[in-house]
Each structure stands twice: as structure tokens, then as C-alpha cells.
Enzyme design. Structure first.
Site, PDB file in Angstrom:
ATOM      1  CG  ASP A 293      -1.642   1.366   1.363  1.00  0.00           C
ATOM      2  OD1 ASP A 293      -2.132   1.866   0.014  1.00  0.00           O
ATOM      3  OD2 ASP A 293      -2.751   1.164   2.427  1.00  0.00           O
ATOM      4  CD  GLU A 327      -5.403   6.496  -0.252  1.00  0.00           C
ATOM      5  OE1 GLU A 327      -6.531   6.205  -0.487  1.00  0.00           O
ATOM      6  OE2 GLU A 327      -4.270   6.636   0.574  1.00  0.00           O
ATOM      7  CD  GLU A 328      -2.532   4.785   2.116  1.00  0.00           C
ATOM      8  OE1 GLU A 328      -4.133   5.259   3.431  1.00  0.00           O
ATOM      9  OE2 GLU A 328      -2.268   4.311   2.470  1.00  0.00           O
ATOM     10  CG  HIS A 427      -3.292   2.162   6.542  1.00  0.00           C
ATOM     11  ND1 HIS A 427      -4.580   2.540   6.800  1.00  0.00           N
ATOM     12  CD2 HIS A 427      -3.101   1.893   5.187  1.00  0.00           C
ATOM     13  CE1 HIS A 427      -4.244   2.954   5.654  1.00  0.00           C
ATOM     14  NE2 HIS A 427      -3.900   2.904   4.613  1.00  0.00           N
TER      15      HIS A 427
END
Lengths: 463, 463
Positions: A293, A327-328, A427
Site C-alpha cells: 500500500d 492518498e493516505e 497500514h
């Protein structure tokens, strides 16, 4: 309208025999190249092991911008550039610390991490009684009487019997996103959230949270606890509801800093003003190295454009790889890209994002008109040899979603890899390169390149 | 003949509306139970971490027999028993050792392991020049002139552009299986085989080899070298064809010993004499703990029978779980099971094996009549919610294959999990429990139970 659809259908039928063969060959050459001379795995190795976690505004995020730009520069595309974007900069500070105090002086440490965007605890930490809840809705029935001065512990687990782990995630993530804002309204002093993880293990999983319009002075700190920690805390609470929980974190929101989307393109030979985007997000959380991710999505996107070029395909439309920043915890890159595109009157007809891990690809979800989805479904036999079988209506991706505002006709697509292992790593500290399988990663890039090839060759269907 | 087929088709149509719903519900309850209260992961944890590698004839293999029997005993099936079978006992002895000697006295150690069934080297090891070949066919053109006194190095890699890694394995495994027997005919003194592994890493992968009718005094030792080791050896040979290779192994074939297939069954309520088998093999190689090969298949088979029972399904036919002994180096368990069945005049109508790793299930391959395969394909929509999409003609499994001799009409089926990661672990030290994902394993067991349910409910189609 209808006539253009009919034309497309007729065209597909008339040319189907020849095209089918040539499509088969082009797609085979894409997969062959990806699996025998793929570049994505080496790129991801560098991003993961030489750079590491790439939280927006960090040195690592800037190194990732430099590295991916230099790699794209070396691939001989028509143009490579950086698109500036201001991004939030949140820092975790020193490692968080937490324990359960089952009796005064009797403590058990549990693994936690601050949620992204959370405020710090006071320097000495917070110690308070704990109220376990299963949902935000439950807060209302408890009210200030039961919650004031307490730590609220959100412990609704991901639902194991959902086959899509993303569906299970969606069913839980409100606790992480809005838990602190909601619990704060009732006078809670902190929030602990069960990690969004289907496994029982010791990794706390971070992720974005927000305070909405809560004034700064009323914002309470929020942390994730590992699933094993959540089980322990819940059991301990059942034995004795009066236990205390202590946690300390000194994370901080700094001023926005400048960063970049990294962009490269091959100019279209026939319709250069029709733009097709393929991308992932270059930023990641800071706990692991962001291999799944979304390092995977970035290198697959770069690879998709390279595969098209190296197999000798000349795109009719302009094809861009975009590595989105932030993005996060802000989506600033995705929003900025769409804003600039709108400003320049660029016509985006298609966008594909890979942001669901570097696992074996199973297919695509489409945020698109029924006609376009049906066209993609008609290509299913071309993908069959590669075990790609999912062609469903659904989400494209967070970074490409803002493009929908510019052009309602755009086809948004998301790569859908096998989702079973994703939330083991998502994450968390164990989102690392060693959990990437080279072939699975490469199959994803080839699958993306093949879809882009087909949408470029046949065009999207306009309303 | 034809009328029975028509009857089945008509029956399926007439009852399809009601059945479809009830099939959907039954299958959903199987998956739900597997994912929320599954037992397979805990069983496999025990097999892998408390027992470990289970080579036929070893203490661990016997512990695995005891453990699985005791677990099956606890599940309330109608009958649990051990079926005796004599198995070969090959032991690896002390760890193997090998080096490349690029100049006299200048050596680089490389990771090797003896192939299963190989003879030992002389006690002092073997040192000789090396001839690299890509195939057994190449031996003939080289002849005794070039091979006598040499170590033959089989270095044909698995083909990376095949989507099925099993196809890539099939394309290489002759080097391991027959390499030593063939090279021995030309006076070679030993054989080194590139590991059957698509990754470049440091794990040598063992596996069965045979000497055919080579007299004992002419049998030469054979070992696998890790893929990194193979690359190094090949490069070194290109720089200097006169380098020497040393290896030493003291593995040994002992006398056969007694072992067991572990069997449990639920008696059929309507056709008790029609038997359906679900199984995997309980033995494994000794380097890892055999979690994927084939601990996974064993616990999934046990789980499949448990899921049918616990969801309240009453099978019409007798359903047996069989944990076969000695698939890896003899297939004695599979042969014995079929021989006993034949002897007892048992009628086996269906057998399903899981022996391709505990990865996300994708579907099944069938060694069965076209009618039965088509019937299974008609169930595809029932499997769609679980992302099961592969229904192809193909191999059932090594252990169940001998049943075909008893009944040409039998439906043999193999679970087909995602194959991308399998050969990273196959027969190597890293085939361990930590590489098992709980949900992927559980989905496999549920998928197997669902297929058994359907074949039990609707019956197989006889010729």
C-alpha cells in the site's frame, strides 16, 4: 448516442475474428514480457528497502518522487514531469506506549500506534477507565453520563464471513475515521480502536482519522490497538470493568509542505487529446515500507506503460502514468491532478488505479456506464488464460475518483487483486517487501497494461 | 445410458428454482462456518509446529497418524480407522555439503540437498568437473566421451511465462526424476539439479527421484542446488569450464516400515455403498514442516467432512476423508487404499484431492467424463460469490488416481488453488506454517465441502 454504440458493436463484430487473434497476441506479449523481463519487482525493492515508508511530507516521500522520476526518465517516454502539490505533514513522534492496569500497579503493555491525524496525548499520557463499544451509534445510548472522562474503546471486528475483505474493512473503518470526533462530543478523553485486521496478531494498524468541525481544544487523541491487544483489553474489561488504560503519543500536525505527483506520458498517435491515466499512490504510512500500500500500485502502473511501449504498441490516445502523492491522509495529489486537468481543459476518458495490494490479480471493478462495463465483460475471454475473471461494477480508486467531476463519461477502473491477505499488512509494520511475490506483482502490471490496451484500441463508449 | 443423462438434466431443470436457493443456502452456511469457526488452521499449526516434517517412516509421520486420528475421533463421525500400509523409509542423514572450486583451494559453498531416494556419495564426497546440460536429451549428444567421470548439472529453469506454475514444474521435473538414472548410463559420477523454483533464492528443493532398473552398483548420487546456487555455478562454468564441484551426502534407503492411511467416514443415508473420498497426503518432505505440501490438504479434507456434518447436511452417499501416507516417495498409501477398495468390492463414485497448497482456491480440475465436467460447470454460478471460477478438465491427484483402475466412471477432482507462490515453498525448508494464510486455507476447505455436497446431492452421471 445509440448510433455510436451500434457502430461500436458492429465494428467489434466485423473485425472480431482478426482482432481477437491480434488482441490475443498483443496481450500474450504483454504477459510474457512482464513475467520474463519485468521491472516492477526491482523498482519496488528499491522503494521499499532503500527508501522505506513514504508518509506525505517526509524525506522518504521526496526520495520516492526523485527515484520514480529518474526511473521514468530512463524509459524513453515522451514526457516526464513533476506536478507540485501542497500536502499535510503529520509526524508520529516517539514510539507510542500503552498498558492495561488491571489493578493499581499491575500493568500489561499492549501494542498501539497513533492514528494518522490524531493529536498527541498530554506529555504525561492519559490514564482513564475504559468503555468498550461496538459502534459509533452505541455512543448515543451511553451518553455523557457514561462516557465523560473515559477512554472509548471501539472493538467491532472485521466480519470474517465476508469473502471480500474490503467489504469487511468498509464495515468497520468508521470507528477509526470518526470514532474520536464522535466520542469527543460526549466528553471522552481518548479513543482506542481495534486494528482493521482479520488476523489475531500483535501489529497495530494505523490509518487516517479526522475531527470534522471539532474545535482544536476539544480534539481527543486516538490510537489503534493490535487485534491481540483488543482481545486482551476486552477480556480484562469483562473480568473487571474498572480497570484503567494508559496511553501516550506525541504525534503532531505540522504546516503543509510542497510535494509532487510524478507523471509520465506517451503521446497518443490518433487522439492525442484523449487522455488515459494509470496510477497508484506514492505516499504510504510510516510503520512499514508501504510495499503493498501502495508501492505495488506505483510500480505496476510504471510497468504497465513500459509494457505497452516495449511490446511495440503505439497508443492511439495519450497514456499517462500518475504516481499520486498523499492518498493516505489528504488525497491532495488526486484532487490537484483533477483540478489541473480541469483548468487545462484536458479530456480524460479513462483512468485505472491499483491500490489494493500486489497480490494475484483477479479482475477489475468499474465505475463507468453500463455500456462500458459490458464492453469490458466482452473482453473476458481474452483474459481467461491469465485467470482474470472479475469484471464488476464498483469503485475505481481514491486518487482517480476526482476525475469523475471533470467528465461524467470517464471510465474509472480499479485493479482487483486477491484480497485475502491484504488486511494482514494494511497500514502496519508488516507491510513490507518480503510479503510481495514477484509473479503476483508482475501479473497485476500485465493485467493493467492489457486493459489499457483494449480501451485504447477500441475507445470508451460515450453516452 | 442416454436416458439417465436426460433424466438428470430434466431433474436439474424442474427442481432448479427451489434447489438453487437451497444449494445457495447450504453452500453459504459451509463458507460462513469455515471462516468464522474453522478448525483447519489450528490443526495445521499442530501438524506443522508441534510435529513438523513428516517423511514416510519417520517418527513425525507416526505422530501425525496419531494426531489426526485422535482429532477425527473427536468429531463424531460414524467410523474412524487406520489402514496399514508398508512404506519406504529413506533418511537424509547429516546435512549435505557442497562447494564450487573455481581454482585449486578457492571454494564457494553452495546450498544443496539430496534428492529423495538418492544414494549417498562415498564418505569423503565426490569432486569432479561439471558438465552443464539443459535436458536429458542433451546427454545423448554429449555421450560417454564428454560425461564419464563428470558431475552432470541439469540447469533448465522453470518457464516463467507459463501462468500455471504446475505446467512450468511439469516441464522441468524430468531432470529431477530421471536425471541421475540417465546420466549414470554415460558414466557420470553424480548429478546436480537446479531446484524446481521460480524464484531466485537460497533454498534447495528436494523431491523424488528414481533409478529405474539401474543396478545398485551403478547408481550415482543426485542433489538439488538452490536457484541462486545454480546461477552461480552456471556463471562460474562459463568463465572456466574446468572448475570442480564437490558434494557430500550420506542419505540412505532403509527397509520398508509399517505405517497407515488415516480414514474417517460418515455413512450414506440413501446410498451407503456409494463412496465419495476427500483427501490429501499426510507425509511430507523433511526439510520444512510440510504446511503447504500437504498438511494443508489434510486439514482441509478433515474440515470438509466436519463442515458438512456441522452444517447439518445428511449425505446420501458415504463420505470418507482419507489422509494418505507416502505420496512423496512411493505413493504406497494411495495404491493400498485402491487395492483394499477393489478387494472389498467397494464402489467409489467420486474422489477429491487437495495437494496444491493452502492458497486461495480458484476452482477444480476434473479427471472425469464430459457429462460430469459439464454438470460441475453448471454449478459455477453457485461458486461465483466465493470467486471460484476454474472448472476444467485435468488431473485429480496422485493419491486418488489409483481409484480410476477400480471404476472408470469415477469422478476424480483436484482442488486448484492459486499457484503463483506454491513453488517458492514446494519441498523446501521454507514450506512452513508461517506461509499459510488462515482465510485462504479455510476458503479451500469450504470450497471442497461445497463440491462434495453438490456431487452427493445430485449424484455423478454414469456412462
Amino acid at each position: 448516442m445509440k448510433s455510436s454504440k451500434l457502430y461500436v458493436v458492429a465494428f467489434l463484430c466485423v473485425t472480431s475474428l482478426f482482432s481477437q487473434k491480434s488482441d490475443e497476441q498483443q496481450i500474450k506479449s504483454i504477459y510474457d514480457l512482464a513475467l520474463t523481463q519485468g521491472k516492477s519487482y526491482d523498482w519496488l525493492n528499491h522503494l521499499s528497502n532503500q527508501i522505506g515508508g513514504r508518509l506525505s511530507g517526509s524525506v522518504q516521500a521526496e526520495q520516492a518522487v526523485d527515484y520514480t522520476k529518474s526511473q521514468l526518465d530512463s524509459l524513453g517516454f515522451d514526457k516526464v514531469w513533476l506536478q507540485p502539490v501542497m500536502v499535510p505533514k503529520w509526524v508520529r513522534g516517539i514510539p507510542e506506549f500503552a498498558y492495561i492496569e488491571s489493578k493499581p500497579g499491575i500493568t500489561t503493555n499492549v501494542p498501539i500506534c497513533a492514528l494518522g491525524g490524531s493529536v498527541a496525548t498530554p506529555p504525561g499520557g492519559i490514564k482513564a477507565n475504559v468503555v468498550e463499544v461496538q459502534s459509533i451509534e452505541e455512543l448515543e445510548s451511553l451518553g455523557e453520563a457514561k462516557l465523560k472522562g473515559k477512554i472509548v474503546f471501539f472493538n467491532r471486528p472485521m466480519q470474517a464471513d465476508l469473502i471480500s475483505t474490503f467489504a469487511a474493512y468498509s464495515g468497520c473503518v468508521d470507528q477509526r475515521g470518526q470514532g474520536a470526533a464522535e466520542a469527543g462530543k460526549y466528553g471522552a478523553v481518548g479513543v482506542i480502536v481495534r486494528s482493521m485486521n482479520l488476523r489475531l496478531d500483535d501489529y497495530p494498524h494505523t490509518g487516517a482519522m479526522g475531527y470534522g468541525d471539532t474545535p482544536s481544544e476539544n480534539r481527543i487523541p486516538a490510537a489503534a490497538i493490535s487485534t491481540n491487544g483488543a482481545e486482551l483489553l476486552s477480556t480484562t474489561l469483562k473480568l473487571n470493568p474498572n480497570i484503567q488504560f494508559y496511553f501516550k503519543q506525541n504525534c503532531k500536525q505540522l504546516d503543509d509542505v510542497k510535494s509532487y505527483n510524478v507523471i509520465a506520458e506517451i503521446k497518443g498517435s490518433t487522439f492525442p487529446n484523449e487522455i488515459m491515466v494509470v496510477g497508484g499512490h506514492l505516499d504510504s504510512w510510516d510503520l512499514g515500507d508501504g510495499a503493498h500500500d501502495d508501492g505495488a500500485g506505483c510500480v505496476q502502473s510504471m510497468e504497465a506503460l513500459r509494457l505497452l511501449k516495449e511490446t511495440g504498441y503505439t497508443p492511439k490516445r495519450t497514456i499517462r502514468v500518475v504516481l499520486f502523492m498523499n492518498e493516505e491522509n489528504g488525497l491532495r495529489g488526486g484532487k490537484e491532478y483533477a483540478a489541473v486537468a480541469k483548468n487545462k481543459n484536458e479530456s480524460h476518458v479513462f483512468a485505472l488505479e491499483s491500490d489494493a495490494g500486489g497480490f494475484t490479480p483477479r479482475g477489475f471493478s468499474f465505475n463507468a456506464s453500463e455500456d462500458n462495463i459490458n464492453m469490458a465483460k466482452n473482453w473476458a475471454t481474452l483474459f481467461e488464460p491469465y485467470l482474470i475473471h472479475v469484471f464488476v461494477e464498483g469503485y475505481g480508486g481514491a486518487d482517480i475518483n476526482p476525475l469523475k467531476n471533470n467528465n461524467d463519461d470517464i471510465v474509472l477502473a480499479g485493479l482487483r487483486p486477491d484480497s485475502q491477505r491484504y488486511f494482514d499488512h494494511h497500514h502496519a509494520e508488516n507491510d513490507t517487501f518480503e510479503h510481495i511475490n514477484k509473479r503476483e506483482l508482475e501479473l497485476g502490471g500485465a493485467t493493467m497494461a492489457s486493459l489499457i490496451y483494449l480501451f485504447d484500441k477500441y475507445g470508451t463508449i460515450k453516452k
